[in-house]
Each structure stands twice: as structure tokens, then as C-alpha cells.
Design an enzyme around this catalytic site. Sequence first.
Site, PDB file in Angstrom:
ATOM      1  N   TYR A  26     -70.236  78.864 -13.867  1.00  0.00           N
ATOM      2  CA  TYR A  26     -71.275  78.915 -12.836  1.00  0.00           C
ATOM      3  C   TYR A  26     -71.004  77.885 -11.749  1.00  0.00           C
ATOM      4  O   TYR A  26     -71.225  78.139 -10.564  1.00  0.00           O
ATOM      5  CB  TYR A  26     -72.631  78.688 -13.495  1.00  0.00           C
ATOM      6  CG  TYR A  26     -73.803  79.073 -12.643  1.00  0.00           C
ATOM      7  CD1 TYR A  26     -74.039  80.406 -12.310  1.00  0.00           C
ATOM      8  CD2 TYR A  26     -74.675  78.120 -12.171  1.00  0.00           C
ATOM      9  CE1 TYR A  26     -75.122  80.761 -11.525  1.00  0.00           C
ATOM     10  CE2 TYR A  26     -75.755  78.466 -11.395  1.00  0.00           C
ATOM     11  CZ  TYR A  26     -75.973  79.779 -11.070  1.00  0.00           C
ATOM     12  OH  TYR A  26     -77.047  80.122 -10.293  1.00  0.00           O
ATOM     13  N   LEU A  29     -68.434  79.309  -9.466  1.00  0.00           N
ATOM     14  CA  LEU A  29     -69.027  80.324  -8.591  1.00  0.00           C
ATOM     15  C   LEU A  29     -69.798  79.662  -7.456  1.00  0.00           C
ATOM     16  O   LEU A  29     -69.658  80.058  -6.292  1.00  0.00           O
ATOM     17  CB  LEU A  29     -69.955  81.251  -9.381  1.00  0.00           C
ATOM     18  CG  LEU A  29     -70.714  82.267  -8.516  1.00  0.00           C
ATOM     19  CD1 LEU A  29     -69.749  83.274  -7.886  1.00  0.00           C
ATOM     20  CD2 LEU A  29     -71.772  82.968  -9.334  1.00  0.00           C
ATOM     21  N   HIS A  30     -70.589  78.663  -7.784  1.00  0.00           N
ATOM     22  CA  HIS A  30     -71.384  77.978  -6.753  1.00  0.00           C
ATOM     23  C   HIS A  30     -70.465  77.396  -5.672  1.00  0.00           C
ATOM     24  O   HIS A  30     -70.725  77.565  -4.476  1.00  0.00           O
ATOM     25  CB  HIS A  30     -72.229  76.887  -7.404  1.00  0.00           C
ATOM     26  CG  HIS A  30     -72.894  75.976  -6.432  1.00  0.00           C
ATOM     27  ND1 HIS A  30     -73.801  76.416  -5.486  1.00  0.00           N
ATOM     28  CD2 HIS A  30     -72.771  74.642  -6.232  1.00  0.00           C
ATOM     29  CE1 HIS A  30     -74.208  75.384  -4.766  1.00  0.00           C
ATOM     30  NE2 HIS A  30     -73.601  74.301  -5.203  1.00  0.00           N
ATOM     31  N   ILE A  31     -69.402  76.762  -6.075  1.00  0.00           N
ATOM     32  CA  ILE A  31     -68.468  76.175  -5.105  1.00  0.00           C
ATOM     33  C   ILE A  31     -67.854  77.280  -4.238  1.00  0.00           C
ATOM     34  O   ILE A  31     -67.742  77.129  -3.012  1.00  0.00           O
ATOM     35  CB  ILE A  31     -67.380  75.365  -5.838  1.00  0.00           C
ATOM     36  CG1 ILE A  31     -68.018  74.134  -6.472  1.00  0.00           C
ATOM     37  CG2 ILE A  31     -66.255  74.974  -4.886  1.00  0.00           C
ATOM     38  CD1 ILE A  31     -67.111  73.414  -7.448  1.00  0.00           C
ATOM     39  N   SER A 176     -76.572  79.887  -2.375  1.00  0.00           N
ATOM     40  CA  SER A 176     -75.251  79.533  -2.923  1.00  0.00           C
ATOM     41  C   SER A 176     -75.253  79.429  -4.454  1.00  0.00           C
ATOM     42  O   SER A 176     -74.191  79.227  -5.042  1.00  0.00           O
ATOM     43  CB  SER A 176     -74.755  78.225  -2.315  1.00  0.00           C
ATOM     44  OG  SER A 176     -75.647  77.177  -2.631  1.00  0.00           O
TER      45      SER A 176
END
Length: 188
Positions: A26, A29-31, A176
Site C-alpha cells: 500500500y 501504491l501511495h507513492i 493519493s
Amino acid sequence: MTTHYIDIRVIPDPESGPAQLLGALYDHLHIALVHQHRDGIGISFPGYGLNPRTLGTTLRLHGSETDLQQLLATDWLKGMRDHVRTDSLAAAPAGAPHRTVQRKQFKTSAERLRRRRMHRKSETAEQAQAAIPASMERRPKLPYVHLHSRSTGQPFCLFVAMGPLQPQVTPGNFNSYGFGGATTIPWF
């Protein structure tokens, strides 16, 4: 529109449990969503449950076919590929109900609330403790994922709540973290 999806399952190993790997996935993914300025990709956790409290071992990405293909074309899973299995891009089932997936934030720590009160009201520690007893601490019962703040480096728990099932799509963008406020994802 969230017409398509991709399931990404974490594969635990003796050194890393599923919750730790899901947090790392996760985080990646956020980055990627931040760096690529993507607001058309939402998330869900098909293994989500409240009793027992879990997010499961699968992160599902929702979006248009184009948005998901563009994300897959990048190397955002670098360093995670040995720990995940990515399914093929597929169309979401027609007629699936929809729901929101949201982050919930809690002011849970009595000590943090006391420090904040002392700062805001110029109170002493004793005054703040009298105003905010330890019994005021709340223990959220939602599943969460451990992440690390990019700005402070501090660990935090990102609590995830699912909205009620609804028959209609509410279109919109995602932040985001893949959460959309009122924007829905198909739930299946």
C-alpha cells in the site's frame, strides 16, 4: 469511471507476515499515485472484515482500463515483486453493487489530546489530565494498515471503513491513498 480492476495478493514468507507486506504494498501504491498525479484509481480490500478485524491479503485497484494500464506500465512494484502476485486486468462485473471506501481518523491517544489541550489553552499537565482522563481513549474497531509518513517518518495506522452497499455509481476522483470520499467502487 471504475470499469476495470486488478487484484494484487501479498505472498507471506517466514520473515514477513501478510499485514506487514500489505502495508509495504500500500505504501508503494501511495507513492506511485503521488508521483504520477493519478486521481482515477481507487482501492478496496476484498478480504475486508470486522470480526475478525482484517483487510485480508489482497489489494484491489479500481479504475478505467487506461488508468490501470498506465499504472501497470510503470515500475511502481519495484522491490515488491517477490512478495506479490498480480492478476490480469479485468472488467468489473456488470451489475455489481457499489460502495465507498474511506479513511477514518481517530483522536485516540489521551496523551496526545492532553498535549494539544495544553498548547491550545495554555494549561498545565495536571489541568489537561483532569480535563482528559485516560478513560476518554477510544479503541477503533476498524481494520487498518501500518504506514510511515513521508513527511515525518512517523508510523501511523490508516483505518479503513466501508460505506453501505448502494445500487448506483457515484463517479468522482480518488486521493493519493485511493479513497474517494463519496466516489464509489464496485464491490464484489
